[in-house]
Design a protein around this motif. Structure first.
Motif, mmCIF file in Angstrom:
data_model
loop_
_atom_site.group_PDB
_atom_site.id
_atom_site.type_symbol
_atom_site.label_atom_id
_atom_site.label_comp_id
_atom_site.label_asym_id
_atom_site.label_seq_id
_atom_site.Cartn_x
_atom_site.Cartn_y
_atom_site.Cartn_z
ATOM 1 N N UNK A 39 4.053 7.195 -3.276
ATOM 2 C CA UNK A 39 2.651 7.055 -3.655
ATOM 3 C C UNK A 39 2.012 5.957 -2.820
ATOM 4 N N UNK A 40 0.693 5.994 -2.725
ATOM 5 C CA UNK A 40 0.015 4.965 -1.932
ATOM 6 C C UNK A 40 -1.370 4.688 -2.479
ATOM 7 N N UNK A 41 -1.849 3.519 -2.134
ATOM 8 C CA UNK A 41 -3.211 3.110 -2.461
ATOM 9 C C UNK A 41 -4.053 3.394 -1.225
ATOM 10 N N UNK A 42 -5.225 4.030 -1.384
ATOM 11 C CA UNK A 42 -6.001 4.369 -0.186
ATOM 12 C C UNK A 42 -6.536 3.135 0.538
ATOM 13 N N UNK B 167 0.811 -1.222 0.000
ATOM 14 C CA UNK B 167 0.000 0.000 0.000
ATOM 15 C C UNK B 167 0.845 1.273 0.000
ATOM 16 N N UNK C 88 10.119 8.126 -10.626
ATOM 17 C CA UNK C 88 8.723 7.698 -10.728
ATOM 18 C C UNK C 88 8.518 6.504 -9.813
ATOM 19 N N UNK D 24 -7.048 -1.385 -1.635
ATOM 20 C CA UNK D 24 -5.762 -2.016 -1.934
ATOM 21 C C UNK D 24 -5.829 -3.526 -2.124
ATOM 22 N N UNK E 12 -0.455 -6.029 -15.807
ATOM 23 C CA UNK E 12 0.591 -5.182 -16.388
ATOM 24 C C UNK E 12 0.274 -3.696 -16.397
ATOM 25 N N UNK F 258 -0.487 0.098 -14.964
ATOM 26 C CA UNK F 258 0.121 0.899 -13.894
ATOM 27 C C UNK F 258 -0.949 1.754 -13.225
ATOM 28 N N UNK F 259 -0.839 1.903 -11.932
ATOM 29 C CA UNK F 259 -1.827 2.694 -11.200
ATOM 30 C C UNK F 259 -1.162 3.477 -10.066
ATOM 31 N N UNK F 260 -1.745 4.602 -9.722
ATOM 32 C CA UNK F 260 -1.226 5.497 -8.682
ATOM 33 C C UNK F 260 0.232 5.886 -8.952
ATOM 34 N N UNK F 261 0.545 6.220 -10.193
ATOM 35 C CA UNK F 261 1.909 6.662 -10.528
ATOM 36 C C UNK F 261 2.152 8.080 -10.028
ATOM 37 N N UNK F 262 3.382 8.348 -9.639
ATOM 38 C CA UNK F 262 3.733 9.702 -9.218
ATOM 39 C C UNK F 262 5.186 9.972 -9.579
#
Lengths: 127, 189
Positions: free
Chosen positions: A95-98, A54, A72, A102, A80, A82-86
């Motif tokens: 970065x984190x998943x809320x 997370x 990044x 998750x 494959x 991508x999610x929650x990129x920063x």
């Protein structure tokens, strides 16, 4: 009565400390090391609700703050995508998943997406 | 001749050391974001959905200041000051509090969904020094612009039309007189 209250208070503090300590497992998955331009790293996919990633962070960037010190961080799903990129140029990039969102298979990934070489490390938190 | 060479090398080293010290003073002697000077307001609180995460990772919730929609400045353990975006999840970056701007006009980050070469969502958010009035996000053939808030914050969410032009290529910091103070090249991937 006062002793019972004191005991309850001590137990509460102990429980809270245990809860905080057991909340997260921090794992360094790359570095500290030198990262050439374009170098990346990733950890293993999580496998169950009990070990979901997370948090993902690249920190201790030696060039942090400079306008071209990009990094990044992202989570890669099992398909494959991508999610929650920063991306940013700061000393630490995270970065984190809320909470509550998750519970799917993913792995943390980090990259030196700048044109320069720097030192840094990558780490994440999971349950 | 040998003495002259040694003297030259020594002078060179001294010049380099002085330059490094001047640079360090320049970086550390800067003003932090002005928003840190004002008292906290109820609207400064991080959303409930991310407070647990923030606390677990060493952020000081009481120090949070909202600088624009979904964008905060907040202190973190270790003497760091961080820019945090909560538009999707919680992401952000941290610099030492004493040199947060590191001599730059902007501190910003890019939140994305999808592959880097074709993001389905892209948002640039940050905090600017007081002399910056607007920021402009440049795509190939299109620009998006926004004014900075009274706290120096800004956030630009790319429209579908903008993303059709590919990734943004640059971010301009624009002064109160309309002059571009600084242009930041954005990463290609």
């Amino acid at each position: 009565m006062a002793r019972i209250a004191a005991l309850v208070a001590v137990l509460s503090v102990a429980a809270a400390t245990f809860a905080a300590a057991s909340y997260a497992v921090d794992a360094v998955y790359a570095g500290p090391k030198t990262w050439l331009s374009g170098w990346n790293a990733e950890s293993a996919y999580d496998s169950a609700a009990s070990n979901r990633w997370w948090w993902d962070e690249m920190d201790r960037k030696s060039c942090g703050g400079a306008s071209d010190c990009f990094a990044r961080v992202t989570f890669i799903k099992s398909d494959g995508t991508w999610t929650y990129s920063y991306s940013d140029t700061q000393v630490a990039t995270a970065t984190s998943v809320p909470p509550g969102a998750e519970n799917y298979t993913k792995k943390p990934y980090c990259k030196n997406n700048s044109s320069r070489t720097y030192t840094a490390r990558c780490w994440g938190s999971h349950y | 001749m040998r003495r002259l060479a040694v003297l030259g090398a020594a002078l060179g080293l001294c010049s380099f050391a002085v330059l490094e010290i001047v640079n360090a003073i320049g970086a550390s002697g800067e003003q932090p974001p002005s928003v840190l000077q004002r008292p906290a307001q109820p609207s400064d609180a991080l959303p409930m959905t991310v407070r647990e995460r923030a606390l677990a990772e060493g952020f000081d919730l009481s120090s949070a200041r909202r600088i624009s929609s979904g964008t905060y400045v907040i202190r973190r353990n270790g003497g760091f000051l961080c820019l945090v975006s909560v538009a999707r999840g919680m992401s952000g970056g941290c610099n030492p509090a004493g040199s947060f701007f590191h001599g730059e006009q902007l501190v910003y980050g890019i939140s994305e969904e999808g592959m880097p070469n074709a993001p389905s969502y892209l948002r640039v958010a940050g905090v600017a020094r007081g002399e910056v009035a607007k920021v402009r996000l440049r795509f190939d053939g299109l620009t998006l612009e926004t004014a900075t808030s009274s706290d120096g914050g800004f956030a630009i969410e790319a429209t579908a039309d903008a993303l059709a032009h590919g990734r943004p290529t640059a971010l301009d910091a624009i002064g109160k007189n309309g002059r571009v103070l600084r242009t930041y090249s954005l990463p290609e991937d």
